[in-house]
Enzyme design. Structure first.
Site, PDB file in Angstrom:
ATOM      1  N   ARG A  16      27.939  39.386  52.692  1.00 44.26           N
ATOM      2  CA  ARG A  16      29.377  39.258  52.931  1.00 44.26           C
ATOM      3  C   ARG A  16      30.103  39.752  51.690  1.00 44.26           C
ATOM      4  O   ARG A  16      29.847  39.282  50.576  1.00 44.26           O
ATOM      5  CB  ARG A  16      29.719  37.803  53.233  1.00 44.26           C
ATOM      6  CG  ARG A  16      31.199  37.525  53.480  1.00 44.26           C
ATOM      7  CD  ARG A  16      31.885  37.020  52.231  1.00 44.26           C
ATOM      8  NE  ARG A  16      33.218  36.492  52.488  1.00 44.26           N
ATOM      9  CZ  ARG A  16      34.075  36.135  51.545  1.00 44.26           C
ATOM     10  NH1 ARG A  16      33.758  36.249  50.269  1.00 44.26           N
ATOM     11  NH2 ARG A  16      35.265  35.657  51.867  1.00 44.26           N
ATOM     12  N   ASP A  61      33.162  40.049  49.355  1.00 46.19           N
ATOM     13  CA  ASP A  61      34.416  39.412  48.998  1.00 46.19           C
ATOM     14  C   ASP A  61      35.486  40.476  48.713  1.00 46.19           C
ATOM     15  O   ASP A  61      35.186  41.536  48.166  1.00 46.19           O
ATOM     16  CB  ASP A  61      34.187  38.544  47.752  1.00 46.19           C
ATOM     17  CG  ASP A  61      35.404  37.756  47.350  1.00 46.19           C
ATOM     18  OD1 ASP A  61      35.895  36.962  48.176  1.00 46.19           O
ATOM     19  OD2 ASP A  61      35.871  37.934  46.211  1.00 46.19           O
ATOM     20  N   HIS A 117      35.428  42.582  41.784  1.00 46.74           N
ATOM     21  CA  HIS A 117      35.781  42.178  40.429  1.00 46.74           C
ATOM     22  C   HIS A 117      34.631  41.364  39.855  1.00 46.74           C
ATOM     23  O   HIS A 117      33.713  40.964  40.573  1.00 46.74           O
ATOM     24  CB  HIS A 117      37.071  41.344  40.436  1.00 46.74           C
ATOM     25  CG  HIS A 117      36.985  40.161  41.341  1.00 46.74           C
ATOM     26  ND1 HIS A 117      37.330  40.224  42.674  1.00 46.74           N
ATOM     27  CD2 HIS A 117      36.554  38.886  41.137  1.00 46.74           C
ATOM     28  CE1 HIS A 117      37.140  39.042  43.240  1.00 46.74           C
ATOM     29  NE2 HIS A 117      36.660  38.220  42.334  1.00 46.74           N
ATOM     30  N   ASP A 168      42.596  24.895  49.297  1.00 45.30           N
ATOM     31  CA  ASP A 168      41.806  24.957  48.070  1.00 45.30           C
ATOM     32  C   ASP A 168      42.576  24.238  46.941  1.00 45.30           C
ATOM     33  O   ASP A 168      43.748  24.536  46.718  1.00 45.30           O
ATOM     34  CB  ASP A 168      41.589  26.446  47.748  1.00 45.30           C
ATOM     35  CG  ASP A 168      41.017  26.695  46.377  1.00 45.30           C
ATOM     36  OD1 ASP A 168      40.465  25.766  45.776  1.00 45.30           O
ATOM     37  OD2 ASP A 168      41.130  27.838  45.894  1.00 45.30           O
ATOM     38  N   GLU A 197      35.186  40.755  54.037  1.00 43.31           N
ATOM     39  CA  GLU A 197      36.285  39.792  54.054  1.00 43.31           C
ATOM     40  C   GLU A 197      37.592  40.579  54.113  1.00 43.31           C
ATOM     41  O   GLU A 197      38.111  41.037  53.097  1.00 43.31           O
ATOM     42  CB  GLU A 197      36.265  38.898  52.810  1.00 43.31           C
ATOM     43  CG  GLU A 197      37.356  37.815  52.872  1.00 43.31           C
ATOM     44  CD  GLU A 197      37.921  37.436  51.516  1.00 43.31           C
ATOM     45  OE1 GLU A 197      38.714  36.483  51.470  1.00 43.31           O
ATOM     46  OE2 GLU A 197      37.594  38.093  50.515  1.00 43.31           O
ATOM     47  N   HIS A 213      36.326  28.041  52.954  1.00 42.22           N
ATOM     48  CA  HIS A 213      36.656  27.621  51.591  1.00 42.22           C
ATOM     49  C   HIS A 213      38.022  28.119  51.149  1.00 42.22           C
ATOM     50  O   HIS A 213      38.528  27.696  50.103  1.00 42.22           O
ATOM     51  CB  HIS A 213      35.588  28.140  50.627  1.00 42.22           C
ATOM     52  CG  HIS A 213      35.544  29.639  50.547  1.00 42.22           C
ATOM     53  ND1 HIS A 213      35.132  30.430  51.604  1.00 42.22           N
ATOM     54  CD2 HIS A 213      35.876  30.495  49.549  1.00 42.22           C
ATOM     55  CE1 HIS A 213      35.214  31.695  51.250  1.00 42.22           C
ATOM     56  NE2 HIS A 213      35.657  31.768  50.020  1.00 42.22           N
ATOM     57  N   ASP A 214      38.626  29.033  51.913  1.00 43.13           N
ATOM     58  CA  ASP A 214      39.929  29.604  51.564  1.00 43.13           C
ATOM     59  C   ASP A 214      41.083  29.026  52.375  1.00 43.13           C
ATOM     60  O   ASP A 214      42.225  29.463  52.208  1.00 43.13           O
ATOM     61  CB  ASP A 214      39.906  31.124  51.768  1.00 43.13           C
ATOM     62  CG  ASP A 214      39.164  31.848  50.657  1.00 43.13           C
ATOM     63  OD1 ASP A 214      39.243  31.392  49.501  1.00 43.13           O
ATOM     64  OD2 ASP A 214      38.514  32.863  50.939  1.00 43.13           O
ATOM     65  N   ARG A 226      37.160  21.751  49.652  1.00 50.52           N
ATOM     66  CA  ARG A 226      35.823  21.872  49.063  1.00 50.52           C
ATOM     67  C   ARG A 226      35.263  20.508  48.669  1.00 50.52           C
ATOM     68  O   ARG A 226      34.599  20.361  47.638  1.00 50.52           O
ATOM     69  CB  ARG A 226      35.877  22.814  47.862  1.00 50.52           C
ATOM     70  CG  ARG A 226      36.413  24.200  48.229  1.00 50.52           C
ATOM     71  CD  ARG A 226      36.707  25.071  47.033  1.00 50.52           C
ATOM     72  NE  ARG A 226      37.248  26.376  47.452  1.00 50.52           N
ATOM     73  CZ  ARG A 226      37.576  27.368  46.618  1.00 50.52           C
ATOM     74  NH1 ARG A 226      37.418  27.195  45.318  1.00 50.52           N
ATOM     75  NH2 ARG A 226      38.048  28.500  47.086  1.00 50.52           N
TER      76      ARG A 226
END
Length: 571
Positions: A331, A333, A248, A472, A362, A428-429, A476
């Site tokens: 990587r 996403d 996206h 999240d 991912e 980060h997720d 972060r």
């Protein structure tokens, strides 16, 4: 015998070429099966198929099956001399003997004297054998969320760098020159790979809503800064992997803006999947189906990765990352929503420039369809993270249950793929490892697992000082550079550095599969990697160990007694 528990297919991960010479075969049975024999040989040893041939093959007993919840896994590694193989299995249970082949079960005394239809590996074609980059399994990764890692000395950003919770609206000014300033520090930890979250121009601080794929976000630096970062990392033996957001884009990506302005008349109309024109906004994001997006995020319209123009655009982009900047890995996403067609083409194009680029998807679930050797080299190993997380979150889970879950994770794919899976305990997720661990002991025990299991381990920035954080955006937070030299943090850094050093210096921790042992306590984890033993006491009572071993790393070990929460790595 429980026939329903018996399973095999002549496809990975049940049957696959490990390399040009070795074939791995795995069979699942119920726990009541006592012995298994493999009958194998060349398909043509008795003549051309379809004639009056009577094929027999050679016999080999399979031993040391791996026990799972309600099953056993039996494994053999054989070397077919002519690169092809026909085989079936012989199962012994409760005084009965059954033969198992592609057409099911039969007894050895079948009236017509024939064997069951064989399973086949028709040809171990080198072009069909996945060969991930060899350097990856030797790599220790360090993931950086750029805005929160380090703000360079020349930065104009005035937002105070602070400790504690943050939001996704705040921008703290971490940048690429700041990462360059910390490369010596990362090298001193033993880090040999950097994974950077998105760095290209975008509207948000996380930058998964790309505005311009060709330009480094000005808040992070310039394209020249990216090139300098890669060059300086390489000078220290550190590889660099970029985050590719190709599923996206963001709302200000030029082709999407053109579509929103011109509708079906836009030359980019087929770059996206607009289902209703005009796509009037509605509550609930894109749940109304006006166009497809990432999740239901209206500001992240989904790209049509089947479109040849889209494939060419991102193929050219990836070629530039590898050729012009020297990037070592990419990587992807939301890697399970990008078309297979696009992934195959991107792999072909970047590998034509450099054959050892690491392509990582991912994907949070079973990713077998993407790991046939013509798309990704590996995926982020979230199932491994979940298995470890579940064990430490639930004191009722036993070490045996952890071993079973780890064994499933480590045998989900071909062994050469498992060796380069991107292993992580947080990102980060997710919530941060230290926050969910509940104690420093459990925190370091999970890191010990990360660095002593097969795969390519990654730590999230700040893990070396037990940086806390929930989900999240709390995961972060800003890197606490002003707290790095406290005695507590220096001790933590030293322990992580020692774990990394063991990983990098002991070949046993990078080769082969772990063998799990039965410990005396239900929460005492014990496995071997060659000569190296890993022992974790997640129970509540001390564990008395046999003393005659060389201790390589320990926490909570006094003499030969491993305290609750303790770690002992020895050989």
């Amino acid at each position: 015998m429980n026939f329903a528990a018996v399973f095999h297919r002549a496809q990975a991960p049940w049957s696959y070429a490990l390399n040009a010479d070795e074939l791995v075969l795995r069979l699942q049975t119920g726990p009541e099966v006592e012995r298994v024999f493999l009958h194998w040989g060349d398909p043509f040893e008795a003549g051309i198929l379809g004639g009056a041939e009577r094929w027999h093959g050679q016999s080999r007993e399979l031993t040391d099956p791996q026990p799972l919840d309600h099953a056993l896994w039996w494994t053999a590694v054989i070397r077919p001399p002519y690169k092809r193989c026909r085989y079936h299995f012989e199962l012994h249970s409760g005084g009965q003997v059954w033969l198992y082949g592609e057409d099911g079960f039969c007894t050895p005394d079948r009236q017509d004297g024939t064997h069951p239809a064989g399973f086949y590996q028709p040809w171990m074609n080198p072009a069909d054998i996945p060969t991930p980059p060899a350097w990856v399994r030797d790599t220790v990764w360090y993931q950086i969320f750029p805005d929160r890692f380090c703000r360079s000395k020349g930065s104009a950003n005035q937002t105070p760098w602070r400790e504690g919770p943050v939001t996704n609206r705040e921008r703290f000014g971490g940048d690429l020159p700041g990462i360059c300033e910390k490369l010596d520090y990362l090298a001193s930890l033993g880090v040999s790979g950097l994974y950077l979250n998105p760095i290209f121009a975008a509207d948000s601080v996380h930058r998964y809503d790309t505005r311009d794929y060709t330009r480094v976000d000005p808040e992070l630096g310039t394209n020249a800064d990216l090139k300098q970062l890669v060059e300086q990392a390489h000078a220290r033996g550190i590889r660099v992997m970029l985050d590719a957001v190709f599923n996206h884009c963001g709302p200000h990506f030029a082709p999407w803006r053109d579509v929103m302005e011109k509708g079906p008349d836009s030359p980019y109309w087929d770059w996206f999947m607009v289902n209703r024109w005009p796509p009037e906004a509605a509550p609930g994001g894109t749940r109304d189906g006006r166009y497809f997006s990432f999740a239901f995020a209206a500001d992240m319209p989904k790209l049509n990765t089947n479109n040849p123009a889209v494939i060419d655009y991102f193929g050219t982009l990836c070629e530039s990352w590898v050729r012009d900047y020297g990037v070592d890995g990419i990587r992807f996403d939301v890697g399970n929503e990008i078309s297979h067609r696009m992934l195959k083409e991107l792999r072909r194009r970047v590998r034509a420039i450099r054959p050892d680029v690491y392509l990582l998807g991912e994907i949070w679930h079973d990713a077998s369809p993407w790991l046939e050797g013509d798309e990704y080299d590996a995926v982020m190993n979230y199932p491994l993270q979940q298995a470890v997380k579940d064990f430490f979150a639930d004191s009722a889970r036993t070490a045996g249950e952890l071993a079973e879950q780890l064994y499933r994770c480590l045998h989900l794919y071909r062994r050469q793929t498992t060796d380069v899976l991107f292993n992580l305990m947080d990102s980060h997720d997710t919530d941060r490892l230290f926050t969910r661990s509940g104690s420093e002991d459990a925190f370091f025990q999970q890191l010990a697992l990360l660095f002593t299991l097969p795969g390519s381990p990654c730590i999230y920035y700040g893990t070396e000082v037990a940086l806390p954080g929930g989900h999240d955006p709390d995961c972060r937070r800003c890197m606490p550079w002003d707290k790095m030299n406290t005695p507590e943090n220096q001790q933590r850094i030293d322990q992580l550095r020692r774990l990394i050093a063991l990983r990098r210096t002991l070949p046993e921790l990078r080769d082969g599969m772990p063998v799990f042992r039965q410990a005396p306590g239900a929460r005492q984890v014990w496995y071997c990697r060659g000569r190296v033993e890993v022992l974790l006491n997640a129970g509540t009572t001390p564990w008395k160990l046999c003393p005659e071993k060389e201790v390589l790393l320990a926490r909570g070990l006094t003499g030969n007694r491993l305290a609750p929460g303790g770690i002992c790595i020895r050989r």
